[in-house]
Design a protein around this motif. Structure first.
Motif, PDB file in Angstrom:
ATOM      1  N   GLN A 136       2.678  21.953  -0.617  1.00  0.00           N
ATOM      2  CA  GLN A 136       2.097  20.416   0.027  1.00  0.00           C
ATOM      3  C   GLN A 136       3.081  19.246  -0.330  1.00  0.00           C
ATOM      4  N   ILE A 137       3.612  18.594   0.325  1.00  0.00           N
ATOM      5  CA  ILE A 137       4.500  17.519   0.328  1.00  0.00           C
ATOM      6  C   ILE A 137       4.203  16.255   0.970  1.00  0.00           C
ATOM      7  N   GLU A 138       3.850  15.427   0.455  1.00  0.00           N
ATOM      8  CA  GLU A 138       3.291  13.883   1.144  1.00  0.00           C
ATOM      9  C   GLU A 138       4.288  12.939   0.769  1.00  0.00           C
ATOM     10  N   SER A 139       4.410  11.850   1.579  1.00  0.00           N
ATOM     11  CA  SER A 139       5.118  10.761   1.034  1.00  0.00           C
ATOM     12  C   SER A 139       4.448   9.524   1.464  1.00  0.00           C
ATOM     13  N   LEU A 140       4.615   8.399   0.663  1.00  0.00           N
ATOM     14  CA  LEU A 140       4.028   7.066   0.981  1.00  0.00           C
ATOM     15  C   LEU A 140       5.112   6.008   0.766  1.00  0.00           C
ATOM     16  N   LEU A 141       5.590   5.289   1.799  1.00  0.00           N
ATOM     17  CA  LEU A 141       6.671   4.078   1.717  1.00  0.00           C
ATOM     18  C   LEU A 141       5.955   2.751   1.358  1.00  0.00           C
ATOM     19  N   ILE A 142       6.653   2.210   0.351  1.00  0.00           N
ATOM     20  CA  ILE A 142       6.074   1.009  -0.138  1.00  0.00           C
ATOM     21  C   ILE A 142       6.899   0.091   0.070  1.00  0.00           C
ATOM     22  N   LYS A 198       4.126  -4.680  -6.083  1.00  0.00           N
ATOM     23  CA  LYS A 198       3.595  -3.869  -7.264  1.00  0.00           C
ATOM     24  C   LYS A 198       2.441  -4.439  -7.714  1.00  0.00           C
ATOM     25  N   SER A 199       1.505  -4.062  -6.969  1.00  0.00           N
ATOM     26  CA  SER A 199       0.074  -4.934  -7.149  1.00  0.00           C
ATOM     27  C   SER A 199      -0.829  -3.714  -7.217  1.00  0.00           C
ATOM     28  N   LEU A 200      -2.296  -4.336  -7.472  1.00  0.00           N
ATOM     29  CA  LEU A 200      -3.528  -3.158  -7.536  1.00  0.00           C
ATOM     30  C   LEU A 200      -3.727  -2.876  -6.037  1.00  0.00           C
ATOM     31  N   LEU A 201      -3.539  -3.663  -4.985  1.00  0.00           N
ATOM     32  CA  LEU A 201      -3.369  -3.468  -3.583  1.00  0.00           C
ATOM     33  C   LEU A 201      -2.770  -2.155  -3.332  1.00  0.00           C
ATOM     34  N   GLN A 202      -1.649  -2.035  -3.816  1.00  0.00           N
ATOM     35  CA  GLN A 202      -0.591  -0.848  -3.349  1.00  0.00           C
ATOM     36  C   GLN A 202      -1.202   0.091  -4.483  1.00  0.00           C
ATOM     37  N   ALA A 207      -5.707   6.012  -2.584  1.00  0.00           N
ATOM     38  CA  ALA A 207      -6.555   6.428  -1.267  1.00  0.00           C
ATOM     39  C   ALA A 207      -5.760   7.672  -0.656  1.00  0.00           C
ATOM     40  N   ALA A 208      -4.399   7.417  -0.572  1.00  0.00           N
ATOM     41  CA  ALA A 208      -3.738   8.786   0.220  1.00  0.00           C
ATOM     42  C   ALA A 208      -3.753   9.911  -0.540  1.00  0.00           C
ATOM     43  N   LEU A 209      -3.751   9.693  -1.988  1.00  0.00           N
ATOM     44  CA  LEU A 209      -4.108  11.143  -2.684  1.00  0.00           C
ATOM     45  C   LEU A 209      -5.267  11.736  -2.593  1.00  0.00           C
ATOM     46  N   ILE A 210      -6.186  10.912  -2.508  1.00  0.00           N
ATOM     47  CA  ILE A 210      -7.619  11.432  -2.388  1.00  0.00           C
ATOM     48  C   ILE A 210      -7.694  11.960  -0.819  1.00  0.00           C
ATOM     49  N   LYS A 211      -7.124  11.210   0.335  1.00  0.00           N
ATOM     50  CA  LYS A 211      -7.204  11.724   1.716  1.00  0.00           C
ATOM     51  C   LYS A 211      -6.724  13.160   1.741  1.00  0.00           C
ATOM     52  N   LYS A 212      -5.511  13.015   1.150  1.00  0.00           N
ATOM     53  CA  LYS A 212      -4.932  14.444   1.201  1.00  0.00           C
ATOM     54  C   LYS A 212      -5.085  15.647   0.226  1.00  0.00           C
ATOM     55  N   ARG A 213      -6.244  15.406  -0.484  1.00  0.00           N
ATOM     56  CA  ARG A 213      -6.894  16.058  -1.283  1.00  0.00           C
ATOM     57  C   ARG A 213      -6.048  16.697  -2.639  1.00  0.00           C
ATOM     58  N   TYR A 214      -5.281  15.676  -3.096  1.00  0.00           N
ATOM     59  CA  TYR A 214      -4.331  16.098  -4.298  1.00  0.00           C
ATOM     60  C   TYR A 214      -5.237  16.413  -5.430  1.00  0.00           C
ATOM     61  N   CYS A 215      -4.894  17.329  -6.350  1.00  0.00           N
ATOM     62  CA  CYS A 215      -5.422  17.467  -7.535  1.00  0.00           C
ATOM     63  C   CYS A 215      -4.775  16.672  -8.468  1.00  0.00           C
TER      64      CYS A 215
END
Length: 75
Positions: free
Chosen positions: A35-41, A48-52, A58-66
């Motif tokens: 499983q390989i996912e990416s997120l561009l910032i 470089k913030s708490l929002l990011q 959220a992306a890690l949770i949505k994709k069910r990363y351990c």
């Protein structure tokens, strides 16, 4: 060799990803990543913030990363 966790999450900047992301993903697949996912910032200190950080979580949770997933900062 890459044998531990099969989940890899890549964080990168759009300009860097354009040149290196596909090659990195191909290498990870050859090494056994399932499983390989990416997120561009976007660039800049303002991103470089708490929002990011929330976006990343959220992306890690949505994709069910351990919790033992591999996270790579490409850039």
């Amino acid at each position: 060799p890459y044998t531990e966790n099969k989940q890899v999450f890549i964080l990168s900047h759009p300009a860097i990803a354009k040149h290196y992301l596909s090659g990195l993903k191909a290498t990870l697949v050859k090494a056994g990543a399932a499983q390989i996912e990416s997120l561009l910032i976007p660039a800049g200190e303002k991103n470089k913030s708490l929002l990011q950080a929330e976006r990343i979580w959220a992306a890690l949770i949505k994709k069910r990363y351990c919790r033992d997933a591999v996270i790579i900062a490409l850039g």
